[in-house]
Write an enzyme that holds these catalytic residues in place. Structure first.
Site, mmCIF file in Angstrom:
data_model
loop_
_atom_site.group_PDB
_atom_site.id
_atom_site.type_symbol
_atom_site.label_atom_id
_atom_site.label_comp_id
_atom_site.label_asym_id
_atom_site.label_seq_id
_atom_site.Cartn_x
_atom_site.Cartn_y
_atom_site.Cartn_z
ATOM 1 N N SER A 173 -2.987 102.086 -13.135
ATOM 2 C CA SER A 173 -1.756 102.810 -12.839
ATOM 3 C C SER A 173 -1.488 102.679 -11.348
ATOM 4 O O SER A 173 -2.390 102.866 -10.527
ATOM 5 C CB SER A 173 -1.856 104.272 -13.254
ATOM 6 N N GLU A 174 -0.252 102.336 -10.998
ATOM 7 C CA GLU A 174 0.085 101.934 -9.632
ATOM 8 C C GLU A 174 -0.228 103.001 -8.594
ATOM 9 O O GLU A 174 -0.414 102.703 -7.422
ATOM 10 C CB GLU A 174 1.564 101.555 -9.547
#
Lengths: 221, 211, 221, 211
Positions: free
Chosen positions: D47-48
């Site tokens: 997840s960024e």
């Protein structure tokens, strides 16, 4: 060396009218809510805010937008569910907006903090966000030249800190905080726990050299 | 002329390092500066190989092969230290976060040019290390060196003859004979090693010393 | 997902003639001595070695140089006390040498690992090491354009690892290891302790996504 | 025509994610793919906002406000997870370390152009997030979307009309009606949602579907 500051108010006191201010956080994680509130109380206006989001509801950066303290926003994702104050100010033409792809935003801040003069990134090549920018094709791949992005101040949120300004984080609350610490001339951290003992040098994420002041704010969002 | 020994020269440099400074000490003689900082000043030492907060040399027998500085000396950690990898380490240097770097030099020119990584002796393969990153990023560059080469020729010059490390980067030069600032007018005397005469020092300097 | 490999020999088996190989370490800290020995035993030649130093005495990279396995060296500080095998090969014209300022070496490797097309650095501007390179002056400061530096393989040394390839380090032994993990297509780590349990996600320094294989080698230098 | 519901579409995407893949799931529908990966496959989710190894949603009452994914959902950690800051997170994306990204889209063109960040409605301020970084760096881009807009108009087109996110970046498109690959010849049918007829799907597609 003692970078501890007693109150949030004292911590934001150096921020003056028209300053550029990086603000850490992503979604609701790692946002320095205490420092933002102190900046709201101080009433400093004409700010350029550099952050991933532009606040939602009536919390965080949204408060500064509501209070009319923000002249310009540089961010990757200003519009999100509930970003009413951003939308209101934007639609009324009361704020300038620069949208930067998220990875480019982080990398531009890093370039400033690392003393680089800019970099080539493939991100955004051929899109609206590259219009007017210098581009280059290397081995058939297109790149956009991006400039460093520095700020006068950074407002950060961390889990733990010590008097040397060392910071460590919890979970996904690191996000932009470490790189903004590097990219601003004066970085201010609120920490959940201000440790009397030095942090373990193996687990420090942001070394204190990047942090100018640190203050305890135990409240969790 | 009165010539400072290495320890006295290190002490003279240390006098000019203020409390709270972040300092990078170059390989060799500059390493000894940390042992001479006056009592009451907390100076934080950065080493390019990934530590800020370098502590004293460990007692014999307690050396850790994975605790060294850029000179490959065994070290300990000072309170408030942190470890990091090379990109972060050089971001501290290049990005202007370190306040002062103390470096050795082959030559310093009156315009602040520094030559400290290669001579004109082509038998030696070049080795640059981190010196070029330090000089472009750290706002205050101190050079610590002998005033003259072994053959008596000057190391402070109008122009460097060896390959440059950086252009116009030196702020202050500490030698065994004198301390000089680099100014827009050239070298300017800060102080002489007690007992020395300016004319004598000027005679072994390859550029004008302003007062 | 299990990136564990039984022996050092198995770990270096994918390295073939003429490969480019990054090797972590600075001085005697963080050097993957076990993997270097395995590469020596394998006898693979024509290597391009990318490392900060070029070995000293008869250890580490010096062994590969002595054995004639190295065709080219890219490093910042090849010459150091006792670097006799580097000097012998260099003087005999048997190896090509590219000297890169140390911070530029790290940053070029990072650019490769981060998918950037290059960057402007002030380091080396106006010096011999910038000759023939593109330069630019921004706000009166000179910059040199530097290209990404990638490699086929990286040999790394860490204190602890797990089966996902996560790594953590001890003391000053991180140095080039984390960035080389990013910059190589296939990164191989020897770790002092290969943990059965996953490493604490807060203290992982090199996330396993950057590491292709990990093997235990408990011997300390 | 047979239209897959959201859960079935997520399951169809999940089928094409191999064991051991590093995967980024975009905001919205793609988030649900992780719940449908077949048993026995270990897929690692990035997840960024700074985690690799995203685990399931926590039980109610055990949410941690500092444990969220890019969609701002509460998450837990999977075994082998790691936390990191934004530059490292985007290096994973831009540098080609993540294997597959699953994204939503407004439009996909037959040359692989993707439009998923801005429409032509100028009332909305633009918001790009991390999509542009993902598409230039991740070698395999899956798009997961409805085949048509609400008004029936096609989202698969000869050319995008909305502002682009990336040029020639999409590899495979999963819709409620069909799965299509982007090839040098244009869209190529992988499979139809069972019960559908190619001619019917072609009729609501704005570009030729090759078989």
């Amino acid at each position: 060396m003692d970078k501890r500051v007693k109150t949030l108010r004292d911590a934001v006191a150096p921020i003056t009218e028209g300053a550029s201010v990086m603000i850490g956080g992503f979604g609701s994680s790692g946002i320095p809510f205490g420092l933002i509130d102190a900046l709201l109380d101080q009433g400093t206006g004409g700010l350029t805010v550099i952050s991933n989001n532009a606040g939602a509801g009536e919390t965080g950066i949204a408060k500064l937008l509501k209070a009319g303290q923000v002249a310009r926003v540089i961010c990757s994702y200003p519009r999100s569910p509930g970003s009413i104050w951003f939308e209101r100010r934007y639609e009324a033409g009361e704020i300038a907006l620069e949208v930067v792809p998220q990875g480019t935003l982080a990398e531009r801040i890093r370039a400033a903090g690392a003393g680089l003069g800019g970099f080539l990134t493939p991100t955004g090549y051929g899109t609206l966000l590259a219009e007017g920018k210098e581009t280059r094709v290397i081995d058939g791949k297109g790149y956009v030249f991006e400039h460093p992005l520095r700020a006068d101040f950074a407002l950060l949120r961390a889990a733990r800190g010590d008097r040397w300004g060392n910071l460590s984080f919890h979970g996904t609350a690191r996000n932009f905080n470490p790189v903004m610490a590097m990219g601003a001339a004066h970085s201010i951290a609120e920490v959940r726990v201000l440790s009397d003992a030095p942090l373990d040098p193996e687990t420090v994420v942001t070394p204190g050299i990047f942090v100018q002041s640190v203050t305890e704010y135990g409240v969790r969002p | 002329m009165r010539r400072l020994g290495d320890a006295d020269l290190a002490a003279r440099v240390a006098r000019d390092i203020p409390d709270g400074a972040y300092v990078n000490l170059g390989i060799g003689k500059p390493t000894h500066v940390s042992g001479h900082v006056p009592e009451g000043r907390e100076v934080i030492y950065h080493s390019e190989n990934g530590i800020i907060g370098v502590g004293p040399v460990p007692p014999e027998g307690q050396e850790d092969p994975e605790m060294i500085d850029a000179s490959k000396r065994f070290i300990t950690v000072a309170p408030g230290a942190a470890f990091f990898e090379h990109c972060d380490s050089f971001a501290m240097m290049r990005g202007g976060h370190i306040d002062i770097a103390v470096l050795g030099a082959y030559q310093v020119a009156q315009n602040g040019d520094l030559a400290n990584w290669a001579t004109d002796d082509e038998r030696y393969p070049p080795a640059v290390g981190g010196a070029m990153d330090l000089v472009v990023g750290v706002p205050t560059i101190f050079v610590m060196m002998r005033h003259q080469n072994r053959d008596g020729s000057p190391k402070l010059l109008e122009r460097c003859t060896f390959p440059l490390t950086g252009l116009g980067v030196v702020n202050r030069v500490f030698t065994d004979l004198a301390v000089l600032d680099v100014t827009p007018d050239g070298f300017r005397l800060v102080d002489l090693t007690p007992g020395n005469d300016l004319a004598d020092v000027q005679a072994v300097t390859g550029a004008t010393i302003h007062t």
